[in-house]
Design an enzyme around this catalytic site. Structure first.
Site, short mmCIF file in Angstrom:
data_model
loop_
_atom_site.label_atom_id
_atom_site.label_comp_id
_atom_site.label_asym_id
_atom_site.label_seq_id
_atom_site.Cartn_x
_atom_site.Cartn_y
_atom_site.Cartn_z
N GLU A 26 10.50 -10.65 -33.96
CA GLU A 26 10.99 -12.00 -34.21
C GLU A 26 10.68 -12.91 -33.02
OE1 GLU A 26 15.08 -11.20 -34.93
OE2 GLU A 26 14.65 -9.92 -36.65
N LEU A 55 13.07 -12.36 -40.00
CA LEU A 55 14.28 -11.79 -39.40
C LEU A 55 14.70 -10.58 -40.24
CD1 LEU A 55 16.31 -15.04 -38.68
CD2 LEU A 55 14.64 -13.89 -37.24
N GLU A 57 14.91 -6.54 -39.25
CA GLU A 57 14.65 -5.41 -38.35
C GLU A 57 14.20 -4.17 -39.09
OE1 GLU A 57 16.76 -8.44 -36.19
OE2 GLU A 57 17.26 -7.47 -38.09
N GLN A 79 14.94 -8.10 -31.13
CA GLN A 79 15.27 -9.22 -30.25
C GLN A 79 16.47 -8.94 -29.34
OE1 GLN A 79 16.65 -13.24 -31.84
NE2 GLN A 79 14.46 -13.61 -31.45
N PHE A 80 17.50 -8.33 -29.87
CA PHE A 80 18.64 -7.80 -29.10
C PHE A 80 18.92 -6.41 -29.64
CE2 PHE A 80 19.15 -12.29 -28.40
CZ PHE A 80 19.72 -12.40 -27.13
N ASP A 82 21.56 -5.06 -30.23
CA ASP A 82 22.65 -5.15 -31.19
C ASP A 82 22.15 -5.27 -32.63
OD1 ASP A 82 22.94 -6.57 -28.58
OD2 ASP A 82 25.07 -6.50 -29.08
N ILE A 84 19.59 -3.72 -33.87
CA ILE A 84 18.74 -2.58 -34.20
C ILE A 84 19.34 -1.73 -35.32
CG2 ILE A 84 19.63 -0.71 -32.70
CD1 ILE A 84 16.70 -0.41 -31.68
N HIS A 126 25.60 -9.54 -28.78
CA HIS A 126 24.38 -9.65 -27.97
C HIS A 126 24.51 -8.90 -26.65
CE1 HIS A 126 24.24 -13.14 -30.69
NE2 HIS A 126 22.93 -13.07 -30.59
#
Length: 319
Positions: A26, A55, A57, A79-80, A82, A84, A126
């Site tokens: 992303e 967006l 994952e 991206q973070f 969290d 995943i 995050h």
């Protein structure tokens, strides 16, 4: 270089030398990622090799697995960390198991990069540290650098591997320090811890974001300690850990992830199994609490020098 520059430099060099390497995630292309780790790479290598994805994952990881099976060497970014968990089925049931499932006929040469941990006032969605989920999953190598030099060397070693790697980048270390990092390619070996300080009184075992905090505590308190940076969270360098424990007889383990079933629990168990007769005091863990990661109380949640010093005092004064 800082850590962002070290990782960007590594990706740039490896993409220049190997057209099988593809980045996807992303905002990784035009915007260079939310932390600008992939900045400039799409302009240099084009949108077919640095791919801005939706967006999704689950789709990012699933597509990367397919690419790897077809001969590419993808580097997906979540991206973070969290975010995943929506891709957990692909990571745990596909990415980690394909070599085993096919009897070695197929492999997944893939490095999944993701920013991890707190320290940026990101709040509960995050700031999580979920490394234990991946360490628990057979088939994954799990890496977490603590400085720019190691970030470049460990990423190069990860990109060499023909099996999947979870590459956890402590986001609060992205720009917190600059060190000398060679421009040319070099490797830091996977599965080998770094010994950052040597001493005879206590072994402090840590990794990732907590390494600078531990080192500041040791230097500021003039602590006579071995400081071990695990670097590779799995496979663990148990030989270096046990060698240090046999020398000092006292152990403090520091990580920002929650305490229960955190990596410190596994390290404690391994020490107890292999070197309990050398211990002069109970093993003490300094960790994040078993709560969601807070926003306003971030400084209380994260281990700090005061808590680490208290743990060291406890093991030193135990009778």
């Amino acid at each position: 270089m800082n850590m962002v520059q070290a990782i960007n430099s590594t990706l740039d060099q490896r993409m220049a030398g190997d057209d099988r390497i593809v980045i996807l995630g992303e905002d990784v292309g035009r915007d260079g990622g939310v932390f600008r780790v992939t900045d400039g790479l799409q302009a240099k290598y084009g949108p077919e090799r640095v791919i801005d994805t939706p967006l999704a994952e689950l789709g990012i990881v699933g597509m990367a697995i397919g690419m790897a099976l077809e001969g590419l060497r993808p580097v997906p970014e979540i991206q973070f960390q969290d975010f995943i968990y929506t891709a957990f089925d692909q990571i745990v049931n596909q990415m980690a198991k394909i070599r085993y499932r096919t009897g070695g006929a197929n492999s997944v040469p893939l490095v999944l990069r993701t920013p991890v941990g707190g320290g940026i006032k990101g709040g509960l969605y995050h700031s999580q540290s979920g490394e234990s989920y991946f360490v628990h999953t057979a088939g994954l190598t799990v890496v977490s650098p603590s400085n720019p030099y190691d970030a470049k060397g460990l990423l190069n070693s990860s990109l060499d591997l023909d099996d999947p790697v979870i590459f956890l980048e402590p986001k609060r270390l992205y720009r917190s320090q600059k060190v000398e990092v060679p421009e040319e390619e070099f490797r830091v070996p996977l599965g080998k811890a770094g010994v950052l300080n040597t001493g005879d009184d206590v072994s402090i075992i840590t990794y990732g974001s907590m390494v600078p905090t531990v080192m500041a505590t040791v230097k500021g308190g003039n602590i006579n300690a071995d400081v071990i940076d695990l670097r590779t969270l799995w496979p663990l360098d148990i030989e270096t850990i046990i060698s240090s424990v046999k020398k000092t007889g006292r152990v403090v383990i520091v990580h920002e992830a929650p305490r229960t079933l955190g990596l410190g629990a596994e390290v404690s168990a391994l020490i107890a199994e292999r070197a309990i007769e050398y211990l002069y005091a109970p093993i003490v863990r300094v960790t994040g609490p078993d709560t969601p990661f807070p926003y306003r109380l971030e400084d209380i949640y994260l281990p700090n020098e005061r808590r680490i010093l208290a743990a060291i005092k406890r093991v030193m004064e135990f009778r």
